[in-house]
Design an enzyme around this catalytic site. Structure first.
Site, PDB file in Angstrom:
ATOM      1  N   TYR A   1     -40.874  15.850 -47.399  1.00 40.69           N
ATOM      2  CA  TYR A   1     -40.738  16.904 -46.361  1.00 40.69           C
ATOM      3  C   TYR A   1     -42.024  17.392 -45.753  1.00 40.69           C
ATOM      4  CZ  TYR A   1     -38.492  21.161 -44.313  1.00 40.69           C
ATOM      5  OH  TYR A   1     -38.078  21.793 -43.687  1.00 40.69           O
TER       6      TYR A   1
ATOM      7  N   PHE B   1     -39.265  16.721 -14.338  1.00 39.91           N
ATOM      8  CA  PHE B   1     -37.832  15.949 -14.877  1.00 39.91           C
ATOM      9  C   PHE B   1     -36.858  16.909 -15.178  1.00 39.91           C
ATOM     10  CE2 PHE B   1     -35.286  13.980 -18.336  1.00 39.91           C
ATOM     11  CZ  PHE B   1     -34.865  12.945 -17.489  1.00 39.91           C
ATOM     12  N   ASP B   2     -35.596  16.311 -14.953  1.00 43.07           N
ATOM     13  CA  ASP B   2     -34.360  17.410 -15.256  1.00 43.07           C
ATOM     14  C   ASP B   2     -34.450  18.428 -16.215  1.00 43.07           C
ATOM     15  OD1 ASP B   2     -34.025  14.692 -14.014  1.00 43.07           O
ATOM     16  OD2 ASP B   2     -31.895  15.090 -14.268  1.00 43.07           O
TER      17      ASP B   2
ATOM     18  N   ASP C   1     -47.112  15.767 -18.859  1.00 44.19           N
ATOM     19  CA  ASP C   1     -45.718  15.061 -19.490  1.00 44.19           C
ATOM     20  C   ASP C   1     -46.083  13.605 -19.652  1.00 44.19           C
ATOM     21  OD1 ASP C   1     -43.429  13.590 -19.846  1.00 44.19           O
ATOM     22  OD2 ASP C   1     -41.953  15.170 -18.675  1.00 44.19           O
TER      23      ASP C   1
ATOM     24  N   ALA D   1     -44.943  11.013 -21.000  1.00 45.24           N
ATOM     25  CA  ALA D   1     -43.776   9.883 -21.614  1.00 45.24           C
ATOM     26  C   ALA D   1     -44.187   8.630 -21.103  1.00 45.24           C
ATOM     27  CB  ALA D   1     -42.186  10.148 -20.850  1.00 45.24           C
TER      28      ALA D   1
ATOM     29  N   LYS E   1     -40.293   6.474 -24.555  1.00 46.83           N
ATOM     30  CA  LYS E   1     -40.669   5.432 -23.377  1.00 46.83           C
ATOM     31  C   LYS E   1     -42.065   4.839 -23.791  1.00 46.83           C
ATOM     32  CE  LYS E   1     -37.990   8.625 -21.259  1.00 46.83           C
ATOM     33  NZ  LYS E   1     -37.355   9.760 -21.988  1.00 46.83           N
TER      34      LYS E   1
ATOM     35  N   HIS F   1     -22.938  14.986 -14.095  1.00 48.39           N
ATOM     36  CA  HIS F   1     -22.797  13.304 -14.018  1.00 48.39           C
ATOM     37  C   HIS F   1     -22.731  12.707 -15.304  1.00 48.39           C
ATOM     38  CE1 HIS F   1     -27.262  14.243 -14.906  1.00 48.39           C
ATOM     39  NE2 HIS F   1     -27.368  12.909 -15.272  1.00 48.39           N
TER      40      HIS F   1
HETATM   41  N1  F0G Z   1     -39.736  13.717 -19.224  1.00 53.83           N
HETATM   42  C1  F0G Z   1     -39.667  12.719 -18.669  1.00 53.83           C
HETATM   43  C2  F0G Z   1     -40.533  12.149 -17.618  1.00 53.83           C
HETATM   44  C3  F0G Z   1     -38.394  11.793 -18.789  1.00 53.83           C
HETATM   45  O1  F0G Z   1     -38.126  10.649 -18.031  1.00 53.83           O
HETATM   46  C4  F0G Z   1     -37.648  12.353 -19.605  1.00 53.83           C
HETATM   47  C5  F0G Z   1     -36.624  11.443 -19.974  1.00 53.83           C
HETATM   48  C6  F0G Z   1     -38.008  13.605 -20.741  1.00 53.83           C
HETATM   49  C7  F0G Z   1     -39.253  14.266 -20.317  1.00 53.83           C
HETATM   50  C8  F0G Z   1     -37.132  13.915 -21.840  1.00 53.83           C
HETATM   51  O2  F0G Z   1     -37.202  13.291 -22.802  1.00 53.83           O
HETATM   52  O3  F0G Z   1     -35.133  12.340 -23.328  1.00 53.83           O
HETATM   53  O4  F0G Z   1     -36.886  12.372 -24.987  1.00 53.83           O
HETATM   54  O5  F0G Z   1     -35.563  14.183 -24.376  1.00 53.83           O
HETATM   55  N2  F0G Z   1     -35.874  10.532 -19.255  1.00 53.83           N
HETATM   56  C9  F0G Z   1     -34.937   9.818 -19.744  1.00 53.83           C
HETATM   57  C10 F0G Z   1     -34.612   8.789 -18.511  1.00 53.83           C
HETATM   58  C11 F0G Z   1     -33.725  10.288 -20.296  1.00 53.83           C
HETATM   59  O6  F0G Z   1     -33.486   8.129 -18.431  1.00 53.83           O
HETATM   60  O7  F0G Z   1     -35.391   8.811 -17.463  1.00 53.83           O
HETATM   61  P1  F0G Z   1     -36.219  12.880 -24.116  1.00 53.83           P
END
Ligand code: F0G
Length: 464
Positions: free
Chosen positions: A72, A129-130, A220, A222, A263, A455
């Site tokens: 843990y 990102f969304d 960010d 990713a 990613k 969506h």
């Molecule tokens: N930031 C970026 C630039 C992303 O593309 C994503 C996720 C996230 C944050 C969120 O990360 O999914 O690990 O919680 N992108 C995926 C996509 C879902 O299909 O582009 P997560």
């Protein structure tokens, strides 16, 4: 003689994928209410829905899975990851989280509040990102998109369409008193503008603007390794540097980073939240413990921490990146060979098909990119994702549909999972739809939808 390109790995384990017939796919997509998220993955032949968590791990990562320490607190897998984070990303302090959006949740919980002025806080950046935008807006703050104007021209070959417009950033930073802009978020590469990179010069300039206003800059990260590859291959002065040197410099300009490790961490699940400043990490720790888990595992299994420690190193190897970006480029080139209109330059992780130009006769009220995604599935079992009016949701005030400037079908390429033959197949499927595009005259109508992020769960029927 110059030898042809070949992948820097061979295959040890294979996973069969199933072909279905066209008749089956017509039935499957109807039963899925014309929503590609509702299809079972085994009914998809080439799955280009996302590059997130869908890649293949290496033998070294699988070996690390067996070494996973599931204690843990203070597991050895955590310390392996700590070493990789310091070496590859250059941060001494970090918190593991279960994925990228979880890191956003923890960070924004620590930094974003209602603000003192009553107007709400602002979080500028390049097309967030969304999920990032969701976490900002859910706290009453506003995400301000300061992406360069070049990003809005789909045919421009500008090499760094992820860049921030510095004047716009400066005026945004100055539009509120200090403290009302709690942070700036720079996404590399910028997924929302088509997987487009940010130049080193731009990261540096954004950083010094933020510093001059006392605003922390978070990256960010990713797809940080893909961004570093584009800097190496497109920006003057970086060609001779290693990916790791470039990545370290890029991140050195930031006060911290969030990362979806699904990613460029080359793992199937996981996230990171890194800090330069120990005090800020301590503030975030409380939220991490509340939402994710204790600070040395943060919602990840020990084996997943270990696999990520290896993935960060592998993702920053040049021959891997050449093969990775080369494969996405190959898909883009083949699509264009069939005449399919795509966004340029090609993204690092995906090709974005311009559905508006592909199906110009279809009214936007009938969800053009979704209609194209459905056709690609029916044609050859290829699954992409709609980035258009469905994803854009309704206006929160008027409840009218929002129509974005472009209707796109994103074909995201999982890392190390498919071969170039699979890319050629996927391109041919889109090419075949393109040949019969004049006969696609009807789109779709919504029969059921959620109030936000519709969506994912929307249900549709063909317009009669
Ligand atoms: N930031 C970026 C630039 C992303 O593309 C994503 C996720 C996230 C944050 C969120 O990360 O999914 O690990 O919680 N992108 C995926 C996509 C879902 O299909 O582009 P997560």
């Amino acid at each position: 003689m110059e030898f042809p390109f070949a992948e820097p790995y061979r295959i040890k384990t294979v996973e069969p994928i199933k072909r279905t017939s066209r008749e089956e796919r017509v039935r499957i997509i109807a039963a899925a209410k014309y929503n590609l998220f509702n299809i079972r993955a085994e009914e998809v032949y080439i799955d280009l829905l996302t590059d997130s968590g869908t890649g293949a791990m290496s033998s070294a990562q699988w070996a690390e899975m067996m070494l996973g320490d599931e204690s843990y607190a203070g597991a050895s897998s955590y310390y392996k990851l700590k070493d990789s984070v310091r070496e590859i990303l250059g941060f001494d302090h970090f918190l593991p989280t279960h994925q990228g959006r979880a890191a956003e949740n923890v960070l924004l919980s620590a930094l974003v509040g209602p603000g003192a002025g009553g107007a709400g806080m602002l979080v500028p950046g390049n097309a967030h990102f969304d999920t990032t935008k969701g976490h900002i807006e859910a706290r009453g703050a506003r995400a301000v998109d300061c992406t360069t104007a070049e990003a809005r021209d789909p045919s421009s070959d500008y090499p760094f369409k992820g860049n921030v417009d510095l004047e716009l950033l400066e005026s945004t930073l100055k539009s509120r008193p200090r403290g009302e802009v709690p942070l700036c978020i720079l996404t590399v590469t910028c997924n929302s503008s088509g997987g487009q990179p940010v130049s080193m010069a731009n990261v540096r300039a954004v950083s010094s603007l933020c510093k001059s206003r006392g605003v922390p800059l978070f990256i960010d990260a990713a797809r940080f390794a893909e961004n570093a590859y584009f800097i190496k291959t497109r920006e003057a002065g970086h060609a001779a540097r290693s990916i790791r040197e470039i990545a370290l410099e890029m991140l050195s300009y930031a006060d911290g980073c969030t990362m979806s490790s699904k990613k460029d961490g080359l793992v199937n699940i996981g996230g990171l939240l890194c800090f330069r400043d120990e005090e800020l990490m301590r503030k975030a720790m409380t939220y991490n413990i509340m939402y994710e888990g204790f600070n040395t595992y943060g919602g990840m299994a020990g084996r997943d921490l270990g696999a990520l420690s290896v993935g960060l190193r592998e993702a920053t190897e040049l021959d891997y990146l050449e093969s990775r970006i080369g494969q996405v480029t190959r898909l883009g080139g083949k699509l264009e060979g069939y005449g399919v209109p795509v966004l340029r330059p090609y993204g690092g992780h995906a090709i974005f098909v311009d559905a508006g130009r592909f199906l110009p006769a279809l009214p936007r009220e009938e969800f053009v990119a979704q209609a194209l995604g459905i056709e690609a599935y029916i044609e050859g079992g290829v699954r992409g994702v709609e980035i258009g009016a469905l994803m854009a949701d309704r206006d929160p005030d008027t409840r009218e549909n929002r129509y974005p400037a472009l209707e796109l079908l994103r074909l995201a390429v999982p890392r190390r999972a498919y071969t170039n033959d699979h890319m050629d197949y996927a391109a041919a499927v889109l090419g075949s739809v393109y040949e019969r595009r004049d006969r696609i005259t009807r789109g779709y109508r919504i029969t059921r939808e959620a109030p936000i992020m519709r969506h994912f769960t929307v249900e549709l029927e063909p317009v009669k």
